[in-house]
Design an enzyme around this catalytic site. Structure first.
Site, short mmCIF file in Angstrom:
data_model
loop_
_atom_site.label_atom_id
_atom_site.label_comp_id
_atom_site.label_asym_id
_atom_site.label_seq_id
_atom_site.Cartn_x
_atom_site.Cartn_y
_atom_site.Cartn_z
CG ASN A 150 -0.32 -0.04 2.52
OD1 ASN A 150 0.77 -0.57 2.67
ND2 ASN A 150 -0.96 0.54 3.51
CD GLU A 246 5.70 -0.59 12.73
OE1 GLU A 246 4.54 -0.20 12.99
OE2 GLU A 246 6.67 -0.37 13.47
CB CYS A 280 -1.84 0.20 8.71
SG CYS A 280 -0.59 1.46 8.73
N1 LIG Z 1 1.40 -1.00 10.79
C1 LIG Z 1 1.86 -0.50 9.67
O1 LIG Z 1 2.72 0.38 9.66
C2 LIG Z 1 1.33 -0.99 8.34
C3 LIG Z 1 1.62 -0.25 7.19
C4 LIG Z 1 1.15 -0.70 5.96
C5 LIG Z 1 0.41 -1.87 5.89
N2 LIG Z 1 0.14 -2.56 7.01
C6 LIG Z 1 -0.69 -3.78 6.94
O2 LIG Z 1 -0.35 -4.54 5.79
C7 LIG Z 1 -1.48 -5.28 5.35
C8 LIG Z 1 -1.66 -5.09 3.86
O3 LIG Z 1 -0.49 -5.33 3.16
P1 LIG Z 1 -0.23 -6.67 2.31
O4 LIG Z 1 -1.54 -7.18 1.79
O5 LIG Z 1 0.86 -6.37 1.34
O6 LIG Z 1 0.28 -7.64 3.46
P2 LIG Z 1 0.85 -9.14 3.34
O7 LIG Z 1 1.09 -9.60 4.73
O8 LIG Z 1 0.01 -9.97 2.46
O9 LIG Z 1 2.25 -8.97 2.57
C9 LIG Z 1 3.27 -8.19 3.10
C10 LIG Z 1 4.61 -8.73 2.60
O10 LIG Z 1 4.82 -10.03 3.12
C11 LIG Z 1 5.24 -10.89 2.06
N3 LIG Z 1 4.89 -12.26 2.41
C12 LIG Z 1 3.76 -12.95 2.09
N4 LIG Z 1 3.83 -14.21 2.61
C13 LIG Z 1 5.01 -14.29 3.26
C14 LIG Z 1 5.64 -15.33 4.00
N5 LIG Z 1 5.08 -16.52 4.16
N6 LIG Z 1 6.85 -15.07 4.55
C15 LIG Z 1 7.43 -13.87 4.40
N7 LIG Z 1 6.89 -12.86 3.70
C16 LIG Z 1 5.69 -13.07 3.13
C17 LIG Z 1 4.51 -10.33 0.86
O11 LIG Z 1 5.11 -10.78 -0.32
C18 LIG Z 1 4.70 -8.84 1.10
O12 LIG Z 1 5.98 -8.43 0.68
C19 LIG Z 1 -2.64 -4.73 6.15
O13 LIG Z 1 -2.95 -5.62 7.18
C20 LIG Z 1 -2.10 -3.43 6.70
O14 LIG Z 1 -2.72 -2.95 7.87
C21 LIG Z 1 0.59 -2.16 8.23
O1 LIG Z 2 -0.37 1.93 5.95
C1 LIG Z 2 0.16 2.42 6.92
C2 LIG Z 2 1.18 3.48 6.80
O2 LIG Z 2 2.20 3.25 7.73
C3 LIG Z 2 0.59 4.82 7.02
S1 LIG Z 2 1.54 6.07 6.32
O3 LIG Z 2 1.42 6.00 4.86
O4 LIG Z 2 2.94 5.90 6.71
O5 LIG Z 2 1.02 7.36 6.83
#
Ligand SMILES: NC(=O)c1ccc[n+]([C@@H]2O[C@H](COP(=O)([O-])OP(=O)(O)OC[C@H]3O[C@@H](n4cnc5c(N)ncnc54)[C@H](O)[C@@H]3O)[C@@H](O)[C@H]2O)c1
Ligand SMILES: O=C[C@H](O)CS(=O)(=O)O
Length: 470
Positions: A150, A246, A280
């Site tokens: 994202n 995160e 997120c």
């Molecule tokens: N807290 C934060 O700062 C933050 C920021 C952005 C997104 N997010 C969270 O991310 C999620 C959405 O992102 P997404 O759909 O890309 O997440 P995801 O967990 O599907 O993928 C994230 C990463 O993990 C990798 N991955 C997938 N399977 C794996 C495995 N078995 N081992 C190691 N790596 C693996 C993916 O290829 C990708 O690079 C949401 O839940 C969102 O809230 C959190």
């Molecule tokens: O998706 C979550 C991100 O950490 C929020 S931000 O883009 O860094 O503001």
């Protein structure tokens, strides 16, 4: 159509297999990226371990990171276009992401010059009068950074910047669907003079690459941003190694009776739907004091209905497509399920392919998926409360705890919220979605552990070593 190799020890490495990356609004093929295999992982880890023996002084790290931040600013238009294409993020937001990424690297550069330990007064202990002690912060060694789709550029910078600033080598694994901005960043870091053994970008299948990296004992730390499901899996497999996570959230914002209602409504509408809600800390649950509910709802609806939905390449667009049609279909199903359980669609609820219209739901129950789980789409629920304490308790009923917002001018209530909300950050007079890149950022409960923000991430990415002199 361009084919991108891996970035491996400074090489543009070709592989047997490639995977397609699509434009998320049109569905057109954008390019293909290399699919890393186990031998590429082996090489990246071996080279990264060897890099630890080379001198890469704090000032050299500063220079490389500062120069890369300048290059990001010089390439803002190209990078924003890439982000818009690979994520589907509206172009104005994509430009903001590039500017923030430049800031994240600039902050990391500055922090490289002030990594410090502290004096420890061991001589104050009886029998230790002849001793003096201090601490050093030393790099953990080889950091693996796994990033989500994202915010592909800035979240990569939040891992690469501090890791390099702290003196580590980094292996980056971007999300399958959005690898292009990270590859571009990798080439800019090399252009800025980063030693080639300090950074590798391995594109390909997350579960395979993740598994190979997790099995490789040469890796010292995993820093992961993504879903709680994968976060949990990494924690289980990382063993005793450092892990920073995160993860997700179903972010709440409280609007108290004494809040500036117009300001709260404007910000809630803006921060529930940007990036099509795929943030997120995106506002997902709004709890409004019953005395101002009608006024607040009317104002949020007005601001929401004014949002322009459509082609993210158009400068006027504010809400673009979701990352994939199946994700938009999932959000549509969750909304339908909520309606079947008694919720009311105040506006939105419409889907066309990957586009899902900004949606406000009322008459919701905390047990509905749209409240208790992470929607990660352009949907906000608005509900009422009578007592501030109840609102805080309902925010806390979540399994997540990343950030929460509170709109109020009652200092006592703001302090109560700050002390009692079970989250990593409480944002007063703004929504849960406020973030600047210097601040400590990270969650509790199922939202993860560890902090980002270059100064704080450097603490995660270094060990504190005690030195005692006799
Ligand atoms: N807290 C934060 O700062 C933050 C920021 C952005 C997104 N997010 C969270 O991310 C999620 C959405 O992102 P997404 O759909 O890309 O997440 P995801 O967990 O599907 O993928 C994230 C990463 O993990 C990798 N991955 C997938 N399977 C794996 C495995 N078995 N081992 C190691 N790596 C693996 C993916 O290829 C990708 O690079 C949401 O839940 C969102 O809230 C959190
Ligand atoms: O998706 C979550 C991100 O950490 C929020 S931000 O883009 O860094 O503001």
């Amino acid at each position: 159509m361009k084919r991108h190799g891996l970035i491996l020890n400074g090489r543009d490495e070709k592989t047997e297999a490639y995977m397609a990356v699509y434009q998320k609004f049109t569905g057109d093929l954008l390019s293909e990226v290399a699919v890393a295999e186990s031998q590429h992982i082996e090489e990246a880890v071996t080279v990264s371990r060897a890099a630890q023996k080379d001198t890469f002084s704090p000032y050299q790290r500063y220079e490389v990171l500062k120069r890369t931040s300048e290059l990001l600013r010089e390439h803002v238009d190209q990078l924003a276009e890439i982000i818009t294409d690979e994520v589907g993020k509206p172009i104005t937001e994509a430009k903001t992401e590039v500017e923030r990424a430049a800031m994240t690297l600039e902050l990391s550069a500055e922090e490289a010059k002030r990594i410090q330990g502290e004096m420890v007064p061991v001589e104050a202990s009886p029998g230790a009068e002849e001793r003096r002690a201090f601490t050093l912060r030393v790099p953990v060694g080889v950091v693996v950074a796994i990033t989500p789709f994202n915010v592909p550029l800035n979240l990569a910078c939040h891992k690469i910047g501090p890791a390099l600033a702290a003196g580590n080598a980094v292996i980056v694994k971007p999300a399958e669907v959005t690898p292009l901005s990270t590859l571009y960043l990798g080439h800019l870091l090399l252009e800025a003079g980063l030693p080639k053994n300090r950074l590798h970008v391995l594109t390909g299948h997350g579960p395979d690459i993740g598994d190979w990296l997790l099995k490789n004992e040469g890796v010292d730390m995993f820093t992961f941003t993504g879903s709680p499901r994968v976060g949990e899996l990494i924690t289980q497999k990382a063993g005793l190694r450092k892990v920073a996570l995160e993860l997700g959230n179903n972010s709440a914002t409280i609007v108290h009776h004494d809040a500036d209602i117009e300001e709260a409504a404007k910000l809630v509408a803006a921060r529930s739907f940007n990036s099509a809600g795929q943030v997120c800390i995106s506002v997902q649950r709004v709890l409004v004091h019953k005395s101002v509910y009608a006024q607040f709802l009317e104002r949020v609806k007005t601001h929401t209905e004014a949002l322009i939905v459509g082609d993210p390449r158009e400068p006027a667009t504010q809400v673009g497509p979701m990352i994939a049609e199946k994700e938009a279909q999932r959000v549509e199903e969750w909304v339908k399920e909520a309606v079947s359980e008694g919720a009311t669609i105040e506006t939105g609820g419409k889907r066309e392919g990957t586009l899902f219209w900004p949606t406000i739901l009322t008459n919701v129950k905390d047990s509905m998926k749209v409240c208790k789980d992470e929607v990660f789409g352009p949907v906000v629920t608005i509900d009422t409360y009578s007592e501030g304490t109840d609102a805080i308790e309902r925010v806390n009923r979540s399994v997540y705890g990343l950030q929460a917002g509170v709109f109020s001018n009652d200092l006592a209530f703001c302090l109560q919220a700050a002390e009692q909300l079970e989250v990593g950050g409480v944002i007063i007079n703004d929504t849960s979605a406020f973030r600047v890149d210097a601040m400590p950022y990270g969650g509790v409960k199922r939202s993860g552990s560890g902090k980002e923000g270059p100064r704080f991430a450097i603490e995660e990415m270094t060990h504190e070593r005690l030195v005692v002199l006799r």
